[in-house]
Design an enzyme around this catalytic site. Structure first.
Site, short mmCIF file in Angstrom:
data_model
loop_
_atom_site.label_atom_id
_atom_site.label_comp_id
_atom_site.label_asym_id
_atom_site.label_seq_id
_atom_site.Cartn_x
_atom_site.Cartn_y
_atom_site.Cartn_z
N SER A 91 0.38 -6.01 5.59
CA SER A 91 0.82 -4.74 6.17
C SER A 91 1.42 -3.78 5.14
O SER A 91 0.74 -3.34 4.24
CB SER A 91 1.80 -5.04 7.30
OG SER A 91 2.12 -3.88 8.00
N ASP A 229 0.31 2.96 6.59
CA ASP A 229 0.79 1.87 5.73
C ASP A 229 -0.44 1.14 5.16
O ASP A 229 -1.56 1.63 5.28
CB ASP A 229 1.72 0.93 6.52
CG ASP A 229 0.98 0.12 7.57
OD1 ASP A 229 -0.09 0.59 8.02
OD2 ASP A 229 1.45 -0.98 7.93
N ASP A 231 -2.27 -1.38 5.96
CA ASP A 231 -3.38 -1.83 6.82
C ASP A 231 -3.65 -0.88 7.98
O ASP A 231 -4.40 -1.22 8.90
CB ASP A 231 -3.14 -3.27 7.32
CG ASP A 231 -1.90 -3.37 8.21
OD1 ASP A 231 -0.98 -2.55 8.06
OD2 ASP A 231 -1.87 -4.28 9.07
N ASP A 233 -2.12 0.04 10.59
CA ASP A 233 -1.69 -0.11 11.98
C ASP A 233 -0.52 0.84 12.26
O ASP A 233 -0.13 1.05 13.40
CB ASP A 233 -1.37 -1.56 12.36
CG ASP A 233 -0.22 -2.16 11.57
OD1 ASP A 233 0.14 -1.59 10.52
OD2 ASP A 233 0.31 -3.20 12.01
MG MG Z 1 0.93 -2.57 9.01
#
Ligand code: MG
Length: 433
Positions: A91, A229, A231, A233
């Site tokens: 992440s 960020d 990744d 999400d």
């Molecule tokens: Mg993330």
């Protein structure tokens, strides 16, 4: 749990995250799920982790489709056609970290019960099947198209904003620039080539990491700035003046669009209660927000960290859909005026060092139950108590020997009163332990 935290398994490579552990996770997951999709963010250690996980999965008899480098919400949505999704990502953590997060076919991440079951199998290591049952690996090339198409279906293709986009050199590079262009936006990209060393800035989307984006919004006369960020999400934004829209402001702005039922964690602002008819308070963590959304059939949920869950697209936090949704919103209202109209309440936070934090929280809960009306109390995650003009949350830290007090009130006088009372309760009980 020994391996899983609330966001899956995560740690520093070759310290916590070793090839041996990754293979065990593969065996634990592959022994119960036969059709698996796997994806990674652009971290330099993605191949090591993925190979080891795939080895364990296939040895256990699972067939694997490899979606390559994709954002987490893209992988979560693609899991729809599989028994289970495996996302290799850490992440927003720095480059030396990596991790494994597991997904259900409905796009939700594994809940606590499911993670406990996988933990058990990591320790037990179920028997392997005979050689002829070993699975195979194939490429899966549709995940990005499927995600883009489903967002286009919800947003349409008639946006016309000028957008500066900072993908933090993360997995968002694979989707967001193309998606926003297809939706009709004029895009200027920053850090939108994948690079797992995250050379431009730390991939956590905080205001201090996003100075270049802020300047670019101001210097290019853009309508909005968007950041992900590592990744994708998560999503945060800057308005047309280059002012940061912080997590609480975005949470309020989104919640206002779904007035009837919204899920937010116990530590987010009471502004939400003023904007939404039915507010459901969950434990802190996106997994728990998603669980409550499912349980109550809520239309939106989020956390001020930049995590937004819109069940109309998926139960996974989706920073990419959130970006498209926010741009659409910004074309129908002035975001600067909207956020200026939101009330802003003072807050106070403090940590108290406590070794026996579990015993302490138990005694404190008993004390609160004896002393305050039950309608004012919420024990979903620590102790949250409502006052007429504010609230306090007393909660043990997940990682340190500390208990934190957070409070928010309509003005500084009430804030002091609430904070002092909460701290006194905590210190009184501490004396008795
Ligand atoms: Mg993330």
């Amino acid at each position: 749990m020994d391996y899983f935290g609330s966001s899956g398994i995560r740690g520093i490579i070759n310290e916590k995250i070793t090839p041996e552990l990754c293979m065990k996770v593969g065996r634990a997951v592959g022994s119960e799920n036969k059709n698996i999709i796997i994806g990674t963010d652009p971290r330099t250690t993605a191949d090591m982790v993925k190979s080891a996980v795939i080895s364990g999965l296939t040895a256990s008899g699972a067939d694997v489709k490899d979606a390559g480098m994709v954002p987490t919400p893209t992988l979560a949505q693609a899991t729809n056609d599989f028994d289970c999704g495996v996302m290799i990502t850490a992440s927003h953590n720095p480059s030396e970290y990596n991790g494994i997060k597991l997904w259900n076919p409905d796009g939700s991440s594994f809940n606590t019960q499911q993670m406990l079951e996988v933990e058990k199998r990591i320790k037990d290591q179920p028997d392997l099947p005979t050689w002829d049952k070993v699975g195979y690996v194939d490429k899966y090339r549709h995940a990005v198209d499927e995600h883009v198409e489903s967002i286009k279906g919800l947003i349409g293709e008639s946006l016309n904003s000028k957008v500066v986009l900072d993908c933090a050199n993360g997995a968002g590079c694979a989707v967001t620039p193309f998606l926003l262009r297809e939706l009709g936006c004029d895009i200027i990209t920053l850090n939108s080539n994948p690079d797992g060393t995250f050379p431009a800035h730390n991939p956590e989307p905080t205001e201090s990491h996003l100075k270049d984006l802020q300047k670019a919004v101001q210097n290019t006369d853009a309508d909005i700035g968007i950041a992900h960020d590592g990744d994708a999400d998560r999503m945060v934004a800057f308005d047309e003046n280059g002012d940061f829209l912080d997590g609480d402001e975005l949470l309020a702005l989104f919640a206002k669009q779904f007035k009837d039922s919204v899920v937010v964690p116990v530590n987010s602002s009471m502004i939400i209660e003023e904007l939404v008819d039915n507010v459901i308070r969950s434990k802190v963590g996106d997994v728990f927000v998603a669980e409550e959304i499912k349980k109550h059939d809520a239309r939106f949920g989020g956390e001020p960290s930049g995590t937004w869950i819109f069940p109309e697209i998926s139960y996974a936090p989706d920073g990419i859909y959130a970006a498209a949704f926010l741009i659409e919103l910004s074309e129908s209202m002035n975001l600067t005026e909207e956020t200026e109209q939101l009330p802003s309440y003072p807050r106070k936070k403090e940590s108290v060092q406590i070794q026996k934090k579990k015993d302490m929280m138990e005694s404190l809960k008993k004390y609160y139950k004896r002393t305050y009306e039950s309608e004012r109390l919420n024990f979903v995650d620590g102790i949250r108590i409502d006052y007429e003009n504010g609230w306090a949350l007393i909660r043990a830290s997940g990682t340190e020997p500390k208990i934190r007090i957070t409070s928010e009130a309509k003005d500084d006088d009430h804030l002091d009163e609430i904070f002092v009372e909460s701290k006194k309760n905590l210190l009184d009980i501490k004396e008795d332990i």
